[in-house]
Design a protein around this motif. Structure first.
Motif, PDB file in Angstrom:
ATOM      1  N   MET A 187       1.501   1.807   7.220  1.00  0.00           N
ATOM      2  CA  MET A 187       1.075   1.319   5.913  1.00  0.00           C
ATOM      3  C   MET A 187       2.329   0.939   5.117  1.00  0.00           C
ATOM      4  SD  MET A 187      -1.897   4.104   4.953  1.00  0.00           S
ATOM      5  CE  MET A 187      -2.270   3.313   3.374  1.00  0.00           C
ATOM      6  N   TYR A 188       2.371  -0.309   4.640  1.00  0.00           N
ATOM      7  CA  TYR A 188       3.512  -0.816   3.888  1.00  0.00           C
ATOM      8  C   TYR A 188       3.158  -0.859   2.406  1.00  0.00           C
ATOM      9  CZ  TYR A 188       4.823  -2.431   8.562  1.00  0.00           C
ATOM     10  OH  TYR A 188       5.113  -2.495   9.896  1.00  0.00           O
ATOM     11  N   ASP A 189       4.008  -0.269   1.582  1.00  0.00           N
ATOM     12  CA  ASP A 189       3.745  -0.210   0.149  1.00  0.00           C
ATOM     13  C   ASP A 189       3.869  -1.604  -0.460  1.00  0.00           C
ATOM     14  OD1 ASP A 189       3.377   0.481  -2.451  1.00  0.00           O
ATOM     15  OD2 ASP A 189       4.963   1.982  -2.540  1.00  0.00           O
ATOM     16  N   ASP A 190       2.806  -2.065  -1.139  1.00  0.00           N
ATOM     17  CA  ASP A 190       2.778  -3.385  -1.767  1.00  0.00           C
ATOM     18  C   ASP A 190       2.405  -3.269  -3.241  1.00  0.00           C
ATOM     19  OD1 ASP A 190       2.822  -6.363  -1.409  1.00  0.00           O
ATOM     20  OD2 ASP A 190       0.713  -6.194  -1.973  1.00  0.00           O
ATOM     21  N   THR A 191       2.576  -2.063  -3.815  1.00  0.00           N
ATOM     22  CA  THR A 191       2.035  -1.769  -5.139  1.00  0.00           C
ATOM     23  C   THR A 191       2.594  -2.677  -6.223  1.00  0.00           C
ATOM     24  OG1 THR A 191       1.716   0.535  -4.491  1.00  0.00           O
ATOM     25  CG2 THR A 191       1.700   0.048  -6.847  1.00  0.00           C
ATOM     26  N   TYR A 192       3.881  -2.946  -6.197  1.00  0.00           N
ATOM     27  CA  TYR A 192       4.498  -3.704  -7.282  1.00  0.00           C
ATOM     28  C   TYR A 192       4.858  -5.129  -6.876  1.00  0.00           C
ATOM     29  CZ  TYR A 192       5.012   1.062  -8.970  1.00  0.00           C
ATOM     30  OH  TYR A 192       4.772   2.354  -9.352  1.00  0.00           O
ATOM     31  N   ALA A 193       4.290  -5.613  -5.776  1.00  0.00           N
ATOM     32  CA  ALA A 193       4.708  -6.908  -5.246  1.00  0.00           C
ATOM     33  C   ALA A 193       3.926  -8.088  -5.809  1.00  0.00           C
ATOM     34  CB  ALA A 193       4.597  -6.909  -3.725  1.00  0.00           C
ATOM     35  N   GLY A 194       2.696  -7.873  -6.301  1.00  0.00           N
ATOM     36  CA  GLY A 194       1.918  -8.985  -6.818  1.00  0.00           C
ATOM     37  C   GLY A 194       0.437  -8.799  -6.575  1.00  0.00           C
ATOM     38  N   PRO A 195      -0.378  -9.776  -6.986  1.00  0.00           N
ATOM     39  CA  PRO A 195      -1.841  -9.681  -6.829  1.00  0.00           C
ATOM     40  C   PRO A 195      -2.271  -9.964  -5.394  1.00  0.00           C
ATOM     41  CG  PRO A 195      -1.257 -11.775  -7.806  1.00  0.00           C
ATOM     42  CD  PRO A 195       0.025 -11.005  -7.684  1.00  0.00           C
ATOM     43  N   GLU A 196      -3.596  -9.965  -5.192  1.00  0.00           N
ATOM     44  CA  GLU A 196      -4.129 -10.201  -3.853  1.00  0.00           C
ATOM     45  C   GLU A 196      -3.771 -11.583  -3.341  1.00  0.00           C
ATOM     46  OE1 GLU A 196      -8.440 -10.157  -1.495  1.00  0.00           O
ATOM     47  OE2 GLU A 196      -8.326  -9.654  -3.631  1.00  0.00           O
ATOM     48  N   GLU A 197      -3.730 -12.588  -4.224  1.00  0.00           N
ATOM     49  CA  GLU A 197      -3.308 -13.914  -3.821  1.00  0.00           C
ATOM     50  C   GLU A 197      -1.861 -13.835  -3.311  1.00  0.00           C
ATOM     51  OE1 GLU A 197      -6.675 -14.081  -6.365  1.00  0.00           O
ATOM     52  OE2 GLU A 197      -4.686 -13.218  -6.711  1.00  0.00           O
ATOM     53  N   GLY A 198      -1.650 -14.256  -2.110  1.00  0.00           N
ATOM     54  CA  GLY A 198      -0.331 -14.176  -1.507  1.00  0.00           C
ATOM     55  C   GLY A 198      -0.082 -12.897  -0.744  1.00  0.00           C
ATOM     56  N   ALA A 199      -1.052 -11.992  -0.704  1.00  0.00           N
ATOM     57  CA  ALA A 199      -0.850 -10.710  -0.023  1.00  0.00           C
ATOM     58  C   ALA A 199      -0.654 -10.896   1.480  1.00  0.00           C
ATOM     59  CB  ALA A 199      -2.039  -9.784  -0.281  1.00  0.00           C
ATOM     60  N   ALA A 200      -1.346 -11.849   2.086  1.00  0.00           N
ATOM     61  CA  ALA A 200      -1.211 -12.057   3.530  1.00  0.00           C
ATOM     62  C   ALA A 200       0.217 -12.424   3.894  1.00  0.00           C
ATOM     63  CB  ALA A 200      -2.179 -13.135   3.997  1.00  0.00           C
ATOM     64  N   ALA A 201       0.835 -13.297   3.095  1.00  0.00           N
ATOM     65  CA  ALA A 201       2.223 -13.693   3.370  1.00  0.00           C
ATOM     66  C   ALA A 201       3.171 -12.511   3.165  1.00  0.00           C
ATOM     67  CB  ALA A 201       2.618 -14.854   2.465  1.00  0.00           C
ATOM     68  N   ARG A 202       2.920 -11.702   2.124  1.00  0.00           N
ATOM     69  CA  ARG A 202       3.787 -10.540   1.878  1.00  0.00           C
ATOM     70  C   ARG A 202       3.675  -9.535   3.019  1.00  0.00           C
ATOM     71  NH1 ARG A 202       1.333 -10.733  -3.277  1.00  0.00           N
ATOM     72  NH2 ARG A 202       0.331  -8.717  -2.893  1.00  0.00           N
ATOM     73  N   CYS A 203       2.439  -9.281   3.459  1.00  0.00           N
ATOM     74  CA  CYS A 203       2.237  -8.311   4.537  1.00  0.00           C
ATOM     75  C   CYS A 203       2.906  -8.777   5.823  1.00  0.00           C
ATOM     76  CB  CYS A 203       0.739  -8.081   4.769  1.00  0.00           C
ATOM     77  SG  CYS A 203      -0.112  -7.275   3.381  1.00  0.00           S
ATOM     78  N   ALA A 204       2.842 -10.083   6.105  1.00  0.00           N
ATOM     79  CA  ALA A 204       3.509 -10.607   7.297  1.00  0.00           C
ATOM     80  C   ALA A 204       5.017 -10.416   7.198  1.00  0.00           C
ATOM     81  CB  ALA A 204       3.169 -12.083   7.476  1.00  0.00           C
ATOM     82  N   THR A 205       5.561 -10.586   5.989  1.00  0.00           N
ATOM     83  CA  THR A 205       6.999 -10.387   5.779  1.00  0.00           C
ATOM     84  C   THR A 205       7.398  -8.943   6.038  1.00  0.00           C
ATOM     85  OG1 THR A 205       7.073 -12.168   4.134  1.00  0.00           O
ATOM     86  CG2 THR A 205       8.867 -10.561   4.099  1.00  0.00           C
ATOM     87  N   TYR A 206       6.580  -7.995   5.567  1.00  0.00           N
ATOM     88  CA  TYR A 206       6.901  -6.577   5.794  1.00  0.00           C
ATOM     89  C   TYR A 206       6.944  -6.258   7.287  1.00  0.00           C
ATOM     90  CZ  TYR A 206       5.461  -6.233   0.869  1.00  0.00           C
ATOM     91  OH  TYR A 206       5.333  -6.396  -0.477  1.00  0.00           O
TER      92      TYR A 206
END
Length: 257
Positions: A187-206
């Motif tokens: 599980m990768y912490d995404d709490t302060y990274a932004g809203p759901e829009e763009g989450a797929a790209a952020r998760c791929a980066t992690y």
């Protein structure tokens, strides 16, 4: 008259008191580890509590206990600083291009038989379904996880599970400890990274950057995490609110890559 040595019972009582204080300090640190990893507020509360304990023991001239509390305060402070640095790791900057300074020639208009490709064929960046796109949403909705209850969403609808078997994608244990799938356990912490829009790209980066992850986290309202389902689909979750006795409402979105 020479001073008499302390009685064995007195020495045993003193040693038991030191052992109890040491055990309490270690148990307190272990209990804080999971909370500290998931919420910076617990770091502040832990530092305040340890500072107050150190001052109190110094006032009572309990030097050994005060020393243990001071060491715990130092360890927690260093851990908090390190976790804060990890949370503030910036995402890789998007590549930019500089337009050529020289004269450019406008492209010729396509002939009547030229085929055109729609821009949406590559799929949206947030993984939402698009016309002709490769990335589609497998599941996106709010699910209620009761205490000691899991959910499987790989089939496109939430299926409750009451044991942590190989098909569970998310499992909420007592104490608001949320587990990801046993097959991927990350599980990768995404709490302060932004809203759901763009989450797929952020998760791929992690995942590509092999960012620090954990198989489970203590969760509270507003926290966000990226995870992988039991069938290998990338997912994102946001804890919306608590529900019932030890349960939680969780917004879950899963994509098919």
């Amino acid at each position: 008259m020479e001073n008499e040595a302390p009685a064995p019972a007195t020495r045993l009582k003193e040693h038991s008191g030191v052992a109890a204080n040491l055990f309490s300090a270690v148990a307190g640190l272990v209990a804080l580890v999971q909370a500290v990893r998931s919420d910076p507020l617990w770091i502040v509360l832990g530092l305040v509590a340890l500072a107050a304990l150190t001052a109190y023991k110094l006032w009572r001239r309990r030097w050994r206990t005060a020393g243990l509390a001071a060491v715990a305060l130092l360890v927690l402070g260093v851990a908090g600083w390190a976790l804060n640095q990890d949370r503030r790791d910036p995402a890789p900057a998007a590549a930019t291009t500089t337009p050529p300074s020289g004269p450019t020639t406008a492209p010729a208009a396509p002939g009547p038989t030229a085929a055109t490709t729609p821009a949406a064929s590559t799929g949206a960046l947030d993984g939402s379904p698009t016309a002709g796109g490769a990335a589609t949403v497998v599941f996106s909705d709010v699910v209620q996880l009761d205490k000691k209850t899991g959910v499987d969403v790989d089939g496109g609808r939430p299926v409750k599970r009451y044991a942590q078997d190989a098909t569970v994608d998310l499992y909420l244990d007592w104490g608001y400890i949320l587990y990801s799938s046993a097959r991927h356990s990350a599980m990768y912490d995404d709490t302060y990274a932004g809203p759901e829009e763009g989450a797929a790209a952020r998760c791929a980066t992690y995942r590509e950057a092999r960012r620090t992850s954990a198989p489970h986290h203590y969760v509270g309202s507003g926290q966000q995490y990226c995870f992988t389902t039991s069938e290998g689909h990338p997912g994102w979750l946001q804890v919306v609110n608590q529900a019932g006795d030890g349960g939680a409402l969780v917004k879950v979105t899963v994509w098919r890559e």
